[in-house]
Structure formats: C-alpha cells, structure tokens
Scaffold this motif. Structure first.
Motif, PDB file in Angstrom:
ATOM      1  N   LEU A  21       3.299   9.675 -12.866  1.00  0.00           N
ATOM      2  CA  LEU A  21       2.426   8.071 -12.415  1.00  0.00           C
ATOM      3  C   LEU A  21       3.536   7.416 -11.664  1.00  0.00           C
ATOM      4  CD1 LEU A  21       0.096   7.336 -15.192  1.00  0.00           C
ATOM      5  CD2 LEU A  21       0.022   8.007 -13.051  1.00  0.00           C
ATOM      6  N   ARG A  22       4.695   6.928 -13.007  1.00  0.00           N
ATOM      7  CA  ARG A  22       5.500   6.449 -11.334  1.00  0.00           C
ATOM      8  C   ARG A  22       5.821   6.388 -10.315  1.00  0.00           C
ATOM      9  NH1 ARG A  22       8.426   6.556 -16.744  1.00  0.00           N
ATOM     10  NH2 ARG A  22       7.619   5.079 -18.565  1.00  0.00           N
ATOM     11  N   PRO A  65       5.168   3.172  -6.027  1.00  0.00           N
ATOM     12  CA  PRO A  65       5.319   3.041  -4.363  1.00  0.00           C
ATOM     13  C   PRO A  65       4.205   2.364  -3.520  1.00  0.00           C
ATOM     14  CG  PRO A  65       6.379   5.151  -4.880  1.00  0.00           C
ATOM     15  CD  PRO A  65       6.010   4.179  -6.227  1.00  0.00           C
ATOM     16  N   ILE A  66       3.193   2.463  -4.189  1.00  0.00           N
ATOM     17  CA  ILE A  66       2.202   2.191  -3.092  1.00  0.00           C
ATOM     18  C   ILE A  66       1.657   0.667  -4.247  1.00  0.00           C
ATOM     19  CG2 ILE A  66      -0.713   1.991  -3.771  1.00  0.00           C
ATOM     20  CD1 ILE A  66       0.023   5.164  -3.779  1.00  0.00           C
ATOM     21  N   GLY A 113       5.836   0.198 -15.434  1.00  0.00           N
ATOM     22  CA  GLY A 113       6.703  -0.666 -14.519  1.00  0.00           C
ATOM     23  C   GLY A 113       6.116  -1.155 -13.704  1.00  0.00           C
ATOM     24  N   ALA A 114       4.649  -1.336 -13.329  1.00  0.00           N
ATOM     25  CA  ALA A 114       4.014  -2.653 -12.962  1.00  0.00           C
ATOM     26  C   ALA A 114       3.287  -3.360 -13.264  1.00  0.00           C
ATOM     27  CB  ALA A 114       3.276  -1.042 -11.358  1.00  0.00           C
ATOM     28  N   PRO A 115       4.003  -4.508 -13.518  1.00  0.00           N
ATOM     29  CA  PRO A 115       2.357  -4.862 -14.784  1.00  0.00           C
ATOM     30  C   PRO A 115       1.086  -6.006 -14.088  1.00  0.00           C
ATOM     31  CG  PRO A 115       5.043  -5.811 -14.519  1.00  0.00           C
ATOM     32  CD  PRO A 115       4.823  -5.028 -14.408  1.00  0.00           C
ATOM     33  N   LEU A 116       0.973  -6.453 -14.576  1.00  0.00           N
ATOM     34  CA  LEU A 116      -0.136  -7.397 -13.373  1.00  0.00           C
ATOM     35  C   LEU A 116       0.162  -8.677 -13.147  1.00  0.00           C
ATOM     36  CD1 LEU A 116      -3.217  -8.167 -12.282  1.00  0.00           C
ATOM     37  CD2 LEU A 116      -3.906  -8.131 -14.780  1.00  0.00           C
ATOM     38  N   SER A 124      -7.079  -5.927  -1.712  1.00  0.00           N
ATOM     39  CA  SER A 124      -7.704  -4.481  -0.839  1.00  0.00           C
ATOM     40  C   SER A 124      -7.376  -2.947   0.139  1.00  0.00           C
ATOM     41  CB  SER A 124      -8.936  -5.526  -0.102  1.00  0.00           C
ATOM     42  OG  SER A 124      -7.984  -6.013   1.047  1.00  0.00           O
ATOM     43  N   GLY A 125      -6.014  -3.788   0.576  1.00  0.00           N
ATOM     44  CA  GLY A 125      -4.643  -2.797   0.421  1.00  0.00           C
ATOM     45  C   GLY A 125      -4.583  -1.758  -0.792  1.00  0.00           C
ATOM     46  N   LEU A 126      -4.053  -2.566  -0.857  1.00  0.00           N
ATOM     47  CA  LEU A 126      -3.783  -1.585  -2.892  1.00  0.00           C
ATOM     48  C   LEU A 126      -5.592  -0.974  -3.371  1.00  0.00           C
ATOM     49  CD1 LEU A 126      -2.055  -1.126  -5.038  1.00  0.00           C
ATOM     50  CD2 LEU A 126      -2.530  -3.307  -5.930  1.00  0.00           C
ATOM     51  N   THR A 127      -6.710  -1.525  -3.258  1.00  0.00           N
ATOM     52  CA  THR A 127      -7.499  -0.054  -3.744  1.00  0.00           C
ATOM     53  C   THR A 127      -8.196   0.329  -2.582  1.00  0.00           C
ATOM     54  OG1 THR A 127      -8.617  -2.039  -4.191  1.00  0.00           O
ATOM     55  CG2 THR A 127      -9.685  -1.041  -3.700  1.00  0.00           C
TER      56      THR A 127
END
Length: 100
Positions: free
Chosen positions: A17-18, A23-24, A70-73, A32-35
C-alpha cells in the motif's frame, strides 16, 4: 471512538500500500484529482471517527488508515485543504463529495 477501523495489516500488505498509494497521495494537489487517481487503482477514501480510511473498491472494506501508510489526514489537509465531506446518517462517517 471505534477501537478497530480496519483489520490489522500484515507487513507485506502495508508495504504494498505504501509503494502503490503513497506516491498518489503525496502527489495530490486537490481532492477531486486524488479521488480519480485512487479510483483508477481500485481504491477510494472514506472517513470515520475523524480518520481517513483507504477503502478497497472491490470489497467495500476499509483496509487501512492514511496514518498507517504514512499519509495522515492532518498532513494532507494542511497541504491541499480540508476535505469536502458529505456526512452519512450515522454521524460518524463520511465520504468525499467529489467521489461517487
């Protein structure tokens, strides 16, 4: 707060997953791009009890939190702004307004 938002990840799945999703998430400039980028990989974001969840589109199950990979809100929100959320009827969970 719910003690378990998702099943515990084994180390191989967490690493995958990392490698695939960080990277995304790290490259996102707007929600919206992330979605769209996550959707192309078969994932979406969910929110519950103040945490961002990575949800497997196939099963509909939350498989990780953003923090666990490793990508906290909090860091993502600081960088691209607060997420535009639509609350669910339970008052504890939400989805991004920009995702289906």
């Amino acid at each position: 707060m719910t003690p378990h938002l998702h099943r515990p990840l084994d180390s191989e799945t967490a690493t995958m997953l990392r490698i695939v999703l960080r990277p995304i998430i790290d490259g996102a400039t707007h929600w919206s791009g992330l979605t769209g980028d996550l959707d192309r990989k078969g994932y979406r974001l969910g929110f519950r009890d103040g945490r961002m969840l990575i949800v497997d589109d196939y099963s509909g199950e939350a498989i990780s939190t953003g923090s666990a990979i490793g990508a906290p809100l909090s860091a993502l929100s600081q960088r691209i702004g607060r997420p535009p959320l639509r609350m669910s009827g339970d008052g504890r969970s939400a989805v991004l307004r920009c995702q289906a």
